[in-house]
Design a protein around this motif. Structure first.
Motif, PDB file in Angstrom:
ATOM      1  N   GLU A 166       0.847  -1.182   0.000  1.00  0.00           N
ATOM      2  CA  GLU A 166       0.000   0.000   0.000  1.00  0.00           C
ATOM      3  C   GLU A 166       0.893   1.247   0.000  1.00  0.00           C
ATOM      4  O   GLU A 166       1.935   1.277   0.660  1.00  0.00           O
ATOM      5  N   THR A 167       0.483   2.284  -0.733  1.00  0.00           N
ATOM      6  CA  THR A 167       1.317   3.477  -0.881  1.00  0.00           C
ATOM      7  C   THR A 167       0.636   4.757  -0.404  1.00  0.00           C
ATOM      8  O   THR A 167       1.175   5.842  -0.587  1.00  0.00           O
ATOM      9  N   ASP A 168      -0.555   4.637   0.213  1.00  0.00           N
ATOM     10  CA  ASP A 168      -1.230   5.843   0.678  1.00  0.00           C
ATOM     11  C   ASP A 168      -0.714   6.243   2.057  1.00  0.00           C
ATOM     12  O   ASP A 168       0.291   5.724   2.536  1.00  0.00           O
ATOM     13  N   GLN A 169      -1.391   7.187   2.721  1.00  0.00           N
ATOM     14  CA  GLN A 169      -0.915   7.754   3.979  1.00  0.00           C
ATOM     15  C   GLN A 169      -1.685   7.238   5.198  1.00  0.00           C
ATOM     16  O   GLN A 169      -1.625   7.842   6.265  1.00  0.00           O
ATOM     17  N   LEU A 170      -2.371   6.122   5.026  1.00  0.00           N
ATOM     18  CA  LEU A 170      -3.147   5.552   6.111  1.00  0.00           C
ATOM     19  C   LEU A 170      -2.471   4.300   6.671  1.00  0.00           C
ATOM     20  O   LEU A 170      -1.550   3.748   6.066  1.00  0.00           O
ATOM     21  N   SER A 171      -2.935   3.852   7.829  1.00  0.00           N
ATOM     22  CA  SER A 171      -2.398   2.643   8.444  1.00  0.00           C
ATOM     23  C   SER A 171      -2.865   1.404   7.687  1.00  0.00           C
ATOM     24  O   SER A 171      -4.012   1.337   7.238  1.00  0.00           O
ATOM     25  N   HIS A 172      -1.948   0.435   7.564  1.00  0.00           N
ATOM     26  CA  HIS A 172      -2.286  -0.834   6.924  1.00  0.00           C
ATOM     27  C   HIS A 172      -1.667  -1.982   7.713  1.00  0.00           C
ATOM     28  O   HIS A 172      -0.569  -1.862   8.255  1.00  0.00           O
ATOM     29  N   LEU A 173      -2.400  -3.071   7.752  1.00  0.00           N
ATOM     30  CA  LEU A 173      -2.013  -4.253   8.515  1.00  0.00           C
ATOM     31  C   LEU A 173      -1.328  -5.252   7.584  1.00  0.00           C
ATOM     32  O   LEU A 173      -1.931  -5.714   6.610  1.00  0.00           O
ATOM     33  N   TYR A 174      -0.069  -5.583   7.892  1.00  0.00           N
ATOM     34  CA  TYR A 174       0.696  -6.540   7.092  1.00  0.00           C
ATOM     35  C   TYR A 174       0.867  -7.839   7.880  1.00  0.00           C
ATOM     36  O   TYR A 174       1.309  -7.818   9.025  1.00  0.00           O
ATOM     37  N   THR A 175       0.523  -8.960   7.244  1.00  0.00           N
ATOM     38  CA  THR A 175       0.587 -10.265   7.894  1.00  0.00           C
ATOM     39  C   THR A 175       1.311 -11.254   6.998  1.00  0.00           C
ATOM     40  O   THR A 175       0.968 -11.401   5.817  1.00  0.00           O
ATOM     41  N   LEU A 176       2.306 -11.942   7.558  1.00  0.00           N
ATOM     42  CA  LEU A 176       2.963 -13.054   6.876  1.00  0.00           C
ATOM     43  C   LEU A 176       2.659 -14.321   7.654  1.00  0.00           C
ATOM     44  O   LEU A 176       2.949 -14.420   8.842  1.00  0.00           O
ATOM     45  N   HIS A 177       2.086 -15.301   6.961  1.00  0.00           N
ATOM     46  CA  HIS A 177       1.733 -16.586   7.576  1.00  0.00           C
ATOM     47  C   HIS A 177       2.499 -17.688   6.856  1.00  0.00           C
ATOM     48  O   HIS A 177       2.209 -18.013   5.700  1.00  0.00           O
ATOM     49  N   VAL A 178       3.493 -18.252   7.524  1.00  0.00           N
ATOM     50  CA  VAL A 178       4.247 -19.387   6.999  1.00  0.00           C
ATOM     51  C   VAL A 178       3.688 -20.643   7.663  1.00  0.00           C
ATOM     52  O   VAL A 178       3.704 -20.755   8.893  1.00  0.00           O
ATOM     53  N   LYS A 179       3.206 -21.575   6.861  1.00  0.00           N
ATOM     54  CA  LYS A 179       2.490 -22.732   7.393  1.00  0.00           C
ATOM     55  C   LYS A 179       3.385 -23.970   7.423  1.00  0.00           C
ATOM     56  O   LYS A 179       4.275 -24.136   6.583  1.00  0.00           O
ATOM     57  N   ALA A 180       3.117 -24.838   8.377  1.00  0.00           N
ATOM     58  CA  ALA A 180       3.925 -26.045   8.566  1.00  0.00           C
ATOM     59  C   ALA A 180       3.765 -27.048   7.433  1.00  0.00           C
ATOM     60  O   ALA A 180       4.488 -28.052   7.384  1.00  0.00           O
ATOM     61  N   ASP A 181       2.827 -26.800   6.515  1.00  0.00           N
ATOM     62  CA  ASP A 181       2.684 -27.694   5.353  1.00  0.00           C
ATOM     63  C   ASP A 181       3.481 -27.167   4.150  1.00  0.00           C
ATOM     64  O   ASP A 181       3.235 -27.555   3.011  1.00  0.00           O
ATOM     65  N   ASN A 182       4.430 -26.262   4.406  1.00  0.00           N
ATOM     66  CA  ASN A 182       5.305 -25.702   3.373  1.00  0.00           C
ATOM     67  C   ASN A 182       4.576 -24.791   2.395  1.00  0.00           C
ATOM     68  O   ASN A 182       4.960 -24.669   1.227  1.00  0.00           O
ATOM     69  N   THR A 183       3.521 -24.145   2.873  1.00  0.00           N
ATOM     70  CA  THR A 183       2.860 -23.105   2.090  1.00  0.00           C
ATOM     71  C   THR A 183       2.944 -21.799   2.877  1.00  0.00           C
ATOM     72  O   THR A 183       3.367 -21.768   4.030  1.00  0.00           O
ATOM     73  N   PHE A 184       2.532 -20.713   2.232  1.00  0.00           N
ATOM     74  CA  PHE A 184       2.584 -19.409   2.894  1.00  0.00           C
ATOM     75  C   PHE A 184       1.472 -18.529   2.345  1.00  0.00           C
ATOM     76  O   PHE A 184       0.874 -18.809   1.298  1.00  0.00           O
ATOM     77  N   GLU A 185       1.229 -17.430   3.057  1.00  0.00           N
ATOM     78  CA  GLU A 185       0.251 -16.442   2.596  1.00  0.00           C
ATOM     79  C   GLU A 185       0.649 -15.077   3.124  1.00  0.00           C
ATOM     80  O   GLU A 185       1.100 -14.940   4.254  1.00  0.00           O
ATOM     81  N   VAL A 186       0.512 -14.065   2.270  1.00  0.00           N
ATOM     82  CA  VAL A 186       0.711 -12.669   2.665  1.00  0.00           C
ATOM     83  C   VAL A 186      -0.646 -11.986   2.616  1.00  0.00           C
ATOM     84  O   VAL A 186      -1.369 -12.079   1.615  1.00  0.00           O
ATOM     85  N   LEU A 187      -0.998 -11.309   3.704  1.00  0.00           N
ATOM     86  CA  LEU A 187      -2.267 -10.593   3.772  1.00  0.00           C
ATOM     87  C   LEU A 187      -1.993  -9.117   4.075  1.00  0.00           C
ATOM     88  O   LEU A 187      -1.090  -8.793   4.852  1.00  0.00           O
ATOM     89  N   ILE A 188      -2.769  -8.247   3.464  1.00  0.00           N
ATOM     90  CA  ILE A 188      -2.741  -6.819   3.785  1.00  0.00           C
ATOM     91  C   ILE A 188      -4.160  -6.426   4.160  1.00  0.00           C
ATOM     92  O   ILE A 188      -5.101  -6.644   3.391  1.00  0.00           O
ATOM     93  N   ASP A 189      -4.312  -5.885   5.358  1.00  0.00           N
ATOM     94  CA  ASP A 189      -5.632  -5.562   5.905  1.00  0.00           C
ATOM     95  C   ASP A 189      -6.535  -6.788   5.898  1.00  0.00           C
ATOM     96  O   ASP A 189      -7.726  -6.716   5.601  1.00  0.00           O
TER      97      ASP A 189
END
Length: 397
Positions: A166-189
């Protein structure tokens, strides 16, 4: 989205979760600033706690950069050593660029080191296990870094394709989820922006297959789809057509004197009959065999790894190590855990309780700034008009 309808489910799923770090910055007691190795004290920017120009709660403080064109380093120990063998790994935090970020990092790192962690000199050369978060510099660099250290290659490995940020001037929630099954997910807000398998999305391993080195494309293989028509011939006299001709509408000036000016020649113009260099028409190649595909074989160098997810073997610290051209970035509501529901429950208690109020305050501030800019512009124009009228009155006298 808000999580209110999921509260009961999240609570049930967080019973066995463990939190290794959590901070919403009521104070900086847990954190230590650093003077990065090789940097002068004047190169280092100062951190402060601030609710910012716009916020959801004036009493809710965040960690903020304050000085332009500076390096920033700050770290804190985890509550306990994090070894995510057989466990998920979740890093989550809030980022706000109040300054309309032009160039600077806002990523967070998970690191090892234990009692030997270089608190006073923590910086870019300090080995880390995970680096995650947004990085912006101009229009070319606008990504969310996802980088893992992989000892088997003795390297820090970036995700294969950029993840948006995100490039605006507001707050944003960044989440990195690395899973034990060798997958991953990146979430924003809490919205997924990238997911997949670690093996496919990161260069951890050598490819499973390679091109067979014993096989080459046959020398008689025809892979040209179209060829010049061998029966197409250049028209007779085609090369005699000049690209330029004398302008038929040009006339010798009446005052042209050939003794003084020489023999008059009309200017040249493009010849409408000239059609450029002749080329035969293209036709489908009757001998075309299609694109040649190199046969693949198993790669003898490929070695699988069922523990690609195991990126924290002895993570003991968390930290920010940054360079910012324009300061003003805030960080808040950090959590490191082995449970995504635990992180989402924390986001419900923090980020999602504040973001709507922050949005409204931001809109109000922007409207005030627009009104102030409009007022100053009107004052400037009125002053220029008054000065112009005064000059006109003076000229009349």
């Amino acid at each position: 989205m808000k999580f209110s309808i999921l509260t009961a489910a999240l609570a049930a799923n967080t019973v066995s979760a463990k939190v290794y770090f959590k901070d919403s910055f009521a104070n900086l007691d847990a954190w230590s600033t650093s003077l990065m190795t090789g940097k002068k004290e004047a190169d280092m920017g100062k951190w402060e706690l601030s609710s910012g120009k716009w916020h959801g709660d004036s009493s809710d403080l965040a960690l903020q950069t304050t000085e332009d064109a500076r390096f920033y380093g700050i770290s804190a120990p985890l509550d306990s050593t994090f070894d995510n063998k057989g466990k998920d790994l979740v890093i989550q935090y809030v980022v706000k660029h109040e300054q309309r970020m032009d160039c600077g990092g806002a990523y967070i790192k998970l690191l090892g080191g234990g009692k030997s962690f270089p608190t006073d000199t923590f910086g870019g050369d300090t080995p880390y296990s995970v680096m995650f978060g947004p990085d912006i510099c101009g229009s070319a660099t606008r990504r969310t870094h996802v980088i893992f250290n992989y000892p088997a290659k003795d390297d820090n490995l970036l995700i294969n394709k950029d993840v948006k940020c995100e490039t605006d001037q507001l707050s944003h929630l960044y989440t990195l989820h690395v899973k034990a099954d060798n997958t991953f997910e990146v979430l924003i807000d809490n919205k997924s922006v990238r997911s997949g398998t670690l093996e496919e999305e990161f260069p951890f391993l050598e490819p499973k297959e390679i091109k067979d080195p014993a096989v080459s494309k046959p020398t008689d293989w025809v892979d040209e789809r179209r060829i010049p028509n061998p029966e197409d011939k250049k028209p007779e006299g085609y090369d005699d057509i000049s690209p330029e001709i004398p302008d038929p509408e040009a006339k010798k000036p009446d005052d042209w004197d050939e003794e003084d000016d020489g023999e008059w020649e009309p200017p040249v113009v493009s010849n409408p009959e000239f059609k450029g260099d002749w080329k035969p028409k293209m036709i489908a190649n009757p001998d075309y065999k299609g694109e040649w595909e190199h046969p693949m074989i198993p790669n003898p160098e490929y070695v699988g790894d069922d523990a690609l997810y195991h990126r924290c073997k002895d993570c003991t610290h968390i930290g920010f190590e940054l360079w910012q051209v324009s300061a003003g970035t805030s960080f808040d509501d950090i959590i490191v855990t082995d449970s995504l529901p635990e992180a989402q429950a924390f986001a419900e208690e923090t980020f999602f309780k504040k973001n709507e109020k922050e949005q409204k305050m931001y809109d109000d501030v922007m409207e005030q700034e627009r009104e102030e800019a409009k007022r100053k512009d009107e004052e400037k124009r009125a002053k220029e008009e008054a000065e112009r009228e005064e000059e006109e009155d003076h000229d009349e006298l």
